[in-house]
Design a protein around this motif. Structure first.
Motif, PDB file in Angstrom:
ATOM      1  N   VAL A  93       0.755  -1.190  -0.050  1.00 52.32           N
ATOM      2  CA  VAL A  93      -0.049  -0.156  -0.081  1.00 52.32           C
ATOM      3  C   VAL A  93       0.770   1.139  -0.166  1.00 52.32           C
ATOM      4  CG1 VAL A  93      -1.802   1.384   1.385  1.00 52.32           C
ATOM      5  CG2 VAL A  93      -1.948  -1.191   1.348  1.00 52.32           C
ATOM      6  N   LEU A  94       0.486   2.107  -0.831  1.00 51.13           N
ATOM      7  CA  LEU A  94       1.182   3.566  -0.900  1.00 51.13           C
ATOM      8  C   LEU A  94      -0.005   4.358  -0.640  1.00 51.13           C
ATOM      9  CD1 LEU A  94       3.289   3.598  -4.205  1.00 51.13           C
ATOM     10  CD2 LEU A  94       3.881   3.002  -1.985  1.00 51.13           C
ATOM     11  N   ASP A  95       0.223   5.525  -0.020  1.00 52.15           N
ATOM     12  CA  ASP A  95      -0.882   6.620   0.401  1.00 52.15           C
ATOM     13  C   ASP A  95      -0.176   7.708   0.212  1.00 52.15           C
ATOM     14  OD1 ASP A  95      -2.988   7.633   1.375  1.00 52.15           O
ATOM     15  OD2 ASP A  95      -2.784   7.124   3.301  1.00 52.15           O
ATOM     16  N   GLN A  96      -1.073   8.678  -0.375  1.00 50.71           N
ATOM     17  CA  GLN A  96      -0.641  10.240  -0.714  1.00 50.71           C
ATOM     18  C   GLN A  96      -1.332  10.754   0.478  1.00 50.71           C
ATOM     19  OE1 GLN A  96      -0.852  10.586  -5.460  1.00 50.71           O
ATOM     20  NE2 GLN A  96      -2.416   9.125  -4.712  1.00 50.71           N
ATOM     21  N   LEU A 102       3.677   8.012   1.064  1.00 45.34           N
ATOM     22  CA  LEU A 102       4.093   7.218   2.213  1.00 45.34           C
ATOM     23  C   LEU A 102       3.826   5.475   1.829  1.00 45.34           C
ATOM     24  CD1 LEU A 102       2.630   9.505   4.981  1.00 45.34           C
ATOM     25  CD2 LEU A 102       5.010   9.317   4.311  1.00 45.34           C
ATOM     26  N   PRO A 103       4.783   5.013   2.083  1.00 47.92           N
ATOM     27  CA  PRO A 103       6.323   5.192   2.260  1.00 47.92           C
ATOM     28  C   PRO A 103       6.899   5.647   1.097  1.00 47.92           C
ATOM     29  CG  PRO A 103       6.119   2.704   2.010  1.00 47.92           C
ATOM     30  CD  PRO A 103       4.583   3.561   1.813  1.00 47.92           C
ATOM     31  N   TYR A 104       8.066   6.392   1.412  1.00 49.77           N
ATOM     32  CA  TYR A 104       9.089   6.667   0.386  1.00 49.77           C
ATOM     33  C   TYR A 104       9.715   5.786  -0.308  1.00 49.77           C
ATOM     34  CZ  TYR A 104      12.684  10.071  -1.647  1.00 49.77           C
ATOM     35  OH  TYR A 104      13.666  10.524  -2.240  1.00 49.77           O
ATOM     36  N   MET A 172       6.461  15.198  -5.158  1.00 45.22           N
ATOM     37  CA  MET A 172       5.637  13.712  -4.526  1.00 45.22           C
ATOM     38  C   MET A 172       6.222  12.631  -5.417  1.00 45.22           C
ATOM     39  SD  MET A 172       2.001  14.520  -3.704  1.00 45.22           S
ATOM     40  CE  MET A 172       1.440  12.904  -3.323  1.00 45.22           C
ATOM     41  N   PHE A 173       7.262  11.820  -4.561  1.00 43.92           N
ATOM     42  CA  PHE A 173       7.621  10.658  -5.209  1.00 43.92           C
ATOM     43  C   PHE A 173       7.656   9.498  -4.258  1.00 43.92           C
ATOM     44  CE2 PHE A 173       9.971  13.949  -7.417  1.00 43.92           C
ATOM     45  CZ  PHE A 173       9.925  13.656  -8.856  1.00 43.92           C
ATOM     46  N   SER A 174       7.502   8.318  -4.738  1.00 46.96           N
ATOM     47  CA  SER A 174       7.661   6.808  -4.065  1.00 46.96           C
ATOM     48  C   SER A 174       8.401   5.950  -4.867  1.00 46.96           C
ATOM     49  CB  SER A 174       6.281   6.237  -3.513  1.00 46.96           C
ATOM     50  OG  SER A 174       6.639   5.134  -2.884  1.00 46.96           O
ATOM     51  N   TYR A 175       9.218   5.235  -4.185  1.00 49.19           N
ATOM     52  CA  TYR A 175      10.388   4.476  -5.138  1.00 49.19           C
ATOM     53  C   TYR A 175       9.950   2.730  -4.527  1.00 49.19           C
ATOM     54  CZ  TYR A 175      12.381   8.672  -6.326  1.00 49.19           C
ATOM     55  OH  TYR A 175      12.579   9.991  -6.670  1.00 49.19           O
ATOM     56  N   VAL A 176       9.402   2.103  -5.632  1.00 43.52           N
ATOM     57  CA  VAL A 176       9.220   0.623  -5.253  1.00 43.52           C
ATOM     58  C   VAL A 176       9.968  -0.183  -6.102  1.00 43.52           C
ATOM     59  CG1 VAL A 176       7.392  -1.212  -5.521  1.00 43.52           C
ATOM     60  CG2 VAL A 176       6.698   1.264  -5.096  1.00 43.52           C
ATOM     61  N   PHE A 184      13.553 -10.163   0.366  1.00 41.40           N
ATOM     62  CA  PHE A 184      13.938  -8.960   0.429  1.00 41.40           C
ATOM     63  C   PHE A 184      13.435  -7.975   1.581  1.00 41.40           C
ATOM     64  CE2 PHE A 184      10.242  -8.921  -2.238  1.00 41.40           C
ATOM     65  CZ  PHE A 184       9.311  -8.121  -1.502  1.00 41.40           C
ATOM     66  N   ALA A 185      13.866  -6.846   1.903  1.00 42.93           N
ATOM     67  CA  ALA A 185      13.356  -5.866   2.909  1.00 42.93           C
ATOM     68  C   ALA A 185      14.068  -4.284   2.564  1.00 42.93           C
ATOM     69  CB  ALA A 185      14.082  -6.624   4.470  1.00 42.93           C
ATOM     70  N   VAL A 186      13.289  -3.739   3.376  1.00 41.41           N
ATOM     71  CA  VAL A 186      13.736  -2.029   3.414  1.00 41.41           C
ATOM     72  C   VAL A 186      14.000  -1.686   4.721  1.00 41.41           C
ATOM     73  CG1 VAL A 186      13.072   0.125   2.868  1.00 41.41           C
ATOM     74  CG2 VAL A 186      12.251  -1.611   1.384  1.00 41.41           C
ATOM     75  N   THR A 187      15.193  -1.126   5.121  1.00 41.84           N
ATOM     76  CA  THR A 187      15.554  -0.746   6.164  1.00 41.84           C
ATOM     77  C   THR A 187      14.727   0.084   6.823  1.00 41.84           C
ATOM     78  OG1 THR A 187      17.103   0.729   5.600  1.00 41.84           O
ATOM     79  CG2 THR A 187      18.363  -1.272   5.848  1.00 41.84           C
ATOM     80  N   ASP A 188      14.480  -0.035   8.277  1.00 44.25           N
ATOM     81  CA  ASP A 188      13.720   1.119   8.856  1.00 44.25           C
ATOM     82  C   ASP A 188      14.458   1.969   9.292  1.00 44.25           C
ATOM     83  OD1 ASP A 188      15.136   0.546  11.111  1.00 44.25           O
ATOM     84  OD2 ASP A 188      13.615  -0.967  12.159  1.00 44.25           O
ATOM     85  N   GLU A 189      13.732   3.093  10.051  1.00 47.20           N
ATOM     86  CA  GLU A 189      14.376   4.280  10.573  1.00 47.20           C
ATOM     87  C   GLU A 189      15.452   4.161  11.393  1.00 47.20           C
ATOM     88  OE1 GLU A 189      11.394   3.212  13.676  1.00 47.20           O
ATOM     89  OE2 GLU A 189      11.503   3.339  11.578  1.00 47.20           O
TER      90      GLU A 189
END
Length: 238
Positions: A93-96, A102-104, A172-176, A184-189
């Motif tokens: 899910v991407l949200d505007q 979000l998320p970026y 406004m951008f998001s990258y998938v 796979f994973a994406v690192t958190d904050e």
């Protein structure tokens, strides 16, 4: 009866061996060097500015946490194809929201639904711009009115950092990133990540960030056992 008990024991042993044949890959990706300061998005139009009454948002090029853990790093196994379960997976899910995507940075499997929502009280347009079009990833461009029904997209081919943008609001951008497998994973904050349920064996792990290390991936050869594997790497601010 004894034969049944013996057969049950053999089956139970087989199941325990099968369960022990996978592990998790965990780790932390850190940023070395000094990243440039993020810039305030001063080009926001008046309607979007109203959604940020206290402070305008900034760019999100280098988001770091405690001890310089780097967010938004894509971590994945190389050389695996044809293992996608995307068609049956829950949507990504991407949200505007507040005139930001979000998320970026996020990731999905080939064939997995990417659902885009508009939680804002104003219009956006959803414009995925894939680079790997020759393999079937299609560009699209759809208007999405306030609180409108979600829009769904799928992509059949692998691609790093497939861009979603809004032409109405050009910041406004998001990258998938799209992979033909689930590893796979994406690192958190804080820069941490976890790839769950990786079958035991030897692999090459790759990590890549849009800006750090000039966008070039860093790799490490590992062996996954039932105890898992740990991958801690650093990327340089460039």
């Amino acid at each position: 009866m004894n034969m049944k008990l013996q057969l049950g024991s053999i089956l139970a042993l087989g199941m325990s061996v099968q369960l022990a044949s996978a592990g998790d890959i965990t780790g932390t990706i850190k940023l070395t060097g000094s990243a440039p300061a993020e810039r305030e998005i001063s080009t926001m139009d008046p309607l979007c500015r109203k959604l940020h009454p206290d402070k305008l948002p900034t760019t999100r090029f280098y988001m770091t946490g405690a001890e310089k853990g780097l967010a938004d790093v894509v971590v994945y196994l190389k050389g695996i194809t044809g293992k996608s379960g995307g068609a049956a997976a829950e949507p990504v899910v991407l949200d505007q929201k507040n005139c930001e995507y979000l998320p970026y940075v996020t990731a999905a499997q080939t064939g997995q639904t990417i659902t885009v929502k508009n939680s804002d009280p104003l219009m956006h347009n959803v414009h995925p711009v894939p680079k790997n079009r020759s393999a079937g990833n299609k560009e699209d461009n759809k208007v999405q009115m306030p609180k409108a029904a979600p829009l769904n997209f799928t992509f059949p081919a692998e691609e790093l950092f497939l861009t979603f943008k809004c032409d109405v609001h050009p910041w406004m951008f998001s990258y998938v990133s799209v992979f033909d497998h689930p590893y796979f994973a994406v690192t958190d904050e804080t820069g941490k990540f976890k790839i769950s349920g990786v079958p035991a064996g030897k692999y090459t792990v790759a990590v890549v960030h849009r800006k750090a290390n000039a966008g070039k991936e860093v790799t490490k050869d590992i062996e996954v056992t039932d105890a898992g594997a740990v991958v801690d790497l650093s990327l340089e601010a460039k």
